[in-house]
Scaffold this active site. Structure first.
Site, PDB file in Angstrom:
ATOM      1  N   SER A 137       1.010  63.801 -26.709  1.00  0.00           N
ATOM      2  CA  SER A 137       1.554  64.402 -28.194  1.00  0.00           C
ATOM      3  C   SER A 137       0.820  66.115 -28.428  1.00  0.00           C
ATOM      4  CB  SER A 137       0.933  63.315 -29.042  1.00  0.00           C
ATOM      5  OG  SER A 137       1.026  64.003 -30.359  1.00  0.00           O
ATOM      6  N   LYS A 163       5.835  64.511 -26.465  1.00  0.00           N
ATOM      7  CA  LYS A 163       6.075  64.199 -28.006  1.00  0.00           C
ATOM      8  C   LYS A 163       5.487  65.432 -28.765  1.00  0.00           C
ATOM      9  CE  LYS A 163       3.436  61.429 -31.343  1.00  0.00           C
ATOM     10  NZ  LYS A 163       2.741  60.045 -31.650  1.00  0.00           N
ATOM     11  N   LYS A 165       5.264  67.431 -32.617  1.00  0.00           N
ATOM     12  CA  LYS A 165       5.058  66.977 -34.014  1.00  0.00           C
ATOM     13  C   LYS A 165       6.065  67.837 -34.739  1.00  0.00           C
ATOM     14  CE  LYS A 165       1.511  64.219 -33.910  1.00  0.00           C
ATOM     15  NZ  LYS A 165       1.552  62.759 -34.707  1.00  0.00           N
ATOM     16  N   ASP A 190       7.588  63.326 -33.780  1.00  0.00           N
ATOM     17  CA  ASP A 190       6.992  62.478 -34.651  1.00  0.00           C
ATOM     18  C   ASP A 190       6.798  63.458 -36.069  1.00  0.00           C
ATOM     19  OD1 ASP A 190       4.954  60.979 -36.142  1.00  0.00           O
ATOM     20  OD2 ASP A 190       3.536  60.900 -34.655  1.00  0.00           O
ATOM     21  N   GLU A 215       9.823  59.427 -34.564  1.00  0.00           N
ATOM     22  CA  GLU A 215       8.577  58.534 -35.333  1.00  0.00           C
ATOM     23  C   GLU A 215       8.473  58.994 -36.524  1.00  0.00           C
ATOM     24  OE1 GLU A 215       5.287  58.716 -32.282  1.00  0.00           O
ATOM     25  OE2 GLU A 215       4.086  57.976 -33.768  1.00  0.00           O
ATOM     26  N   ASP A 240       5.317  54.126 -37.006  1.00  0.00           N
ATOM     27  CA  ASP A 240       3.844  54.280 -36.863  1.00  0.00           C
ATOM     28  C   ASP A 240       3.251  53.732 -38.173  1.00  0.00           C
ATOM     29  OD1 ASP A 240       1.330  55.119 -36.525  1.00  0.00           O
ATOM     30  OD2 ASP A 240       1.683  57.071 -35.819  1.00  0.00           O
ATOM     31  N   LYS A 264      -0.341  51.121 -32.801  1.00  0.00           N
ATOM     32  CA  LYS A 264      -1.831  51.589 -32.417  1.00  0.00           C
ATOM     33  C   LYS A 264      -2.756  50.354 -32.864  1.00  0.00           C
ATOM     34  CE  LYS A 264      -0.827  56.228 -33.730  1.00  0.00           C
ATOM     35  NZ  LYS A 264      -0.745  57.169 -34.790  1.00  0.00           N
ATOM     36  N   GLY A 292      -2.003  56.533 -29.964  1.00  0.00           N
ATOM     37  CA  GLY A 292      -3.138  57.050 -29.988  1.00  0.00           C
ATOM     38  C   GLY A 292      -3.647  57.648 -31.261  1.00  0.00           C
TER      39      GLY A 292
HETATM   40  O1  OSB Z   1       0.903  60.269 -35.637  1.00  0.00           O
HETATM   41  O2  OSB Z   1       0.663  59.525 -33.778  1.00  0.00           O
HETATM   42  C1  OSB Z   1       0.349  60.187 -34.749  1.00  0.00           C
HETATM   43  C2  OSB Z   1      -3.143  61.743 -33.785  1.00  0.00           C
HETATM   44  C3  OSB Z   1      -3.803  61.289 -34.927  1.00  0.00           C
HETATM   45  C4  OSB Z   1      -3.179  60.543 -35.930  1.00  0.00           C
HETATM   46  C5  OSB Z   1      -2.006  60.227 -35.750  1.00  0.00           C
HETATM   47  C6  OSB Z   1      -1.036  60.408 -34.649  1.00  0.00           C
HETATM   48  C7  OSB Z   1      -1.789  61.240 -33.519  1.00  0.00           C
HETATM   49  C8  OSB Z   1      -1.191  61.446 -32.444  1.00  0.00           C
HETATM   50  C9  OSB Z   1      -2.348  61.823 -31.244  1.00  0.00           C
HETATM   51  O3  OSB Z   1       0.013  61.738 -32.249  1.00  0.00           O
HETATM   52  C10 OSB Z   1      -1.827  60.806 -30.183  1.00  0.00           C
HETATM   53  C11 OSB Z   1      -2.992  60.864 -29.293  1.00  0.00           C
HETATM   54  O4  OSB Z   1      -2.980  61.454 -28.293  1.00  0.00           O
HETATM   55  O5  OSB Z   1      -4.122  60.248 -29.547  1.00  0.00           O
HETATM   56 MG    MG Z   2       2.668  59.027 -35.240  1.00  0.00          MG
END
Ligand code: OSB
Ligand code: MG
Length: 370
Positions: A137, A163, A165, A190, A215, A240, A264, A292
């Site tokens: 991510s 992924k 953001k 996401d 997402e 999510d 998660k 994660g």
């Molecule tokens: O939205 O998936 C998410 C990290 C912290 C809070 C929310 C998210 C995320 C990530 C990172 O996208 C995922 C990871 O590598 O742990």
């Molecule tokens: Mg997310």
């Protein structure tokens, strides 16, 4: 098992690089590590990977500390329980909400149960694979060139699914450039709830980039508008933040709010609840994958074991330790295989050891209950 004592560690670790999402920038990981010891001296470890502030969910490291220290841990210490599922019949049910806090205790009880039975957590949960597909991510960057450089480096490291953001103003043009550079890379985005249904025309522009999914485009409580959006765009919607309980899965399914779910474990209360959601999704035919929250190596162990389950159909946001920290608090650290997978340990419990000396060094607050 009879619970002898519970230790809480408030840990603060620097991230190797800042992580920016639509809700802000994280430079450090503040997280609560939970250690549970049973009467015979066996120990289980868990993690409540909250954020410092209420950006991703309403929980914070301080609310998690409060809920665990003042309500959950005192009820468990001295009690005789069969395992994590028992916790949910008692204090887990009595304490409303606060899933991320409760997840730390639930996880430690699963690690403990697996160790007492001499089984790996994956085998105890019914895992079917010994390697899980890792993805990465990537946060919002200062500009597109910096993002392209980051993607290049991550692909070289061996990550097979990217992924990105997104947020209003960092979306269509960014993804267009990335797709042009990497026409074949499995790609998804996401939004962390940054859009409203009124933005559907710009979200529709993402349809041409062959994304695996988008997402959490809309507000976490808005299953109704997600259902509307799903009818206006062709990119599959993955939820999510919206999925906090099994009831959210049922509602999203009936409304048609998503095609895919990012499971998660911490967001839903841990492994017990995660398993229930996994099983429901498998029976409803909703593909899931494991997301994660920038966990330390402790929390990562639970992600890896869950990702070995049969309902997991997409690559996961489970990257190697080195993507997050200079040095992780577990041994061995989580590492990427050349084929972009992470191996599922076969040692008892989560399969890695906590480096207690390092843990002490990164701990800013500690308390023993019991
Ligand atoms: O939205 O998936 C998410 C990290 C912290 C809070 C929310 C998210 C995320 C990530 C990172 O996208 C995922 C990871 O590598 O742990
Ligand atoms: Mg997310």
């Amino acid at each position: 098992m009879k619970i002898r004592n519970i230790d809480l560690y408030l840990v603060r670790m620097k991230l190797v690089s800042p992580f920016e999402t639509s809700f802000g920038v994280e430079t450090h990981r503040e997280t609560v590590i939970v250690r549970i010891e049973e009467e015979g001296g066996e120990v289980g470890w868990g993690e409540s990977p909250i954020m410092e502030g209420p950006w991703y969910s309403y929980e914070t490291s301080q609310t998690a500390w409060h809920v665990l220290r003042d309500f959950v841990a005192p009820k468990l210490v001295g009690s005789e329980i069969d395992g994590p599922k028992d916790m949910w019949k008692g204090v887990g049910k009595r304490v409303r909400g606060h899933n991320i806090a409760k997840a730390g205790v639930d996880k430690a009880l699963w690690d403990l149960k697996a160790k007492l039975e001499g089984k790996s957590l994956s085998s105890l949960l019914g895992g079917i694979r010994d390697r899980i597909h890792s993805g990465i991510s990537i946060g919002i960057k200062k500009n597109i060139d910096e993002l392209l450089k980051t993607i290049e480096r991550r692909l070289e490291e061996g990550y097979k699914r990217i992924k990105l953001k997104i947020k209003p103003g960092w979306d269509v043009e960014v993804i267009r450039r990335v797709r042009k550079e990497y026409p074949d890379v499995p790609l998804q985005v996401d939004a962390n709830a940054a859009y409203t249904l009124d933005d559907y025309l710009s979200l529709r522009k993402l349809d041409r980039f062959d994304l695996l999914m988008i997402e959490q485009p809309l507000d976490e409580d808005d299953l109704a508008d997600h259902s509307q959006l799903a009818r206006k765009i062709s990119t599959p919607i993955c939820l999510d933040e919206s999925i906090k309980t099994i009831y959210d899965v049922k509602a999203a399914y009936l409304l048609g709010s998503c095609e895919i779910i990012n499971l998660k474990p911490s967001r839903v209360g841990g492994i017990t609840k995660g398993l229930e959601i996994h099983d429901l999704c498998l029976s409803l035919g909703i593909p899931i994958w494991i997301g994660g929250m920038l966990e330390t190596g402790v929390g990562r162990g639970f992600l890896v074991s869950l990702a070995s389950l049969p309902g997991v159909k997409f690559p996961n946001d489970i990257s190697a330790s080195s993507r997050y920290f200079k040095e992780d608090i577990v041994e061995p650290e989580w590492s990427l295989n050349p084929d972009g997978t992470i191996s599922v340990p076969s040692a008892p419990g989560i399969g890695v050891e906590v480096k207690e000396e390092l843990l002490d060094r990164v701990t800013v607050r500690r308390e023993r209950i019991g």
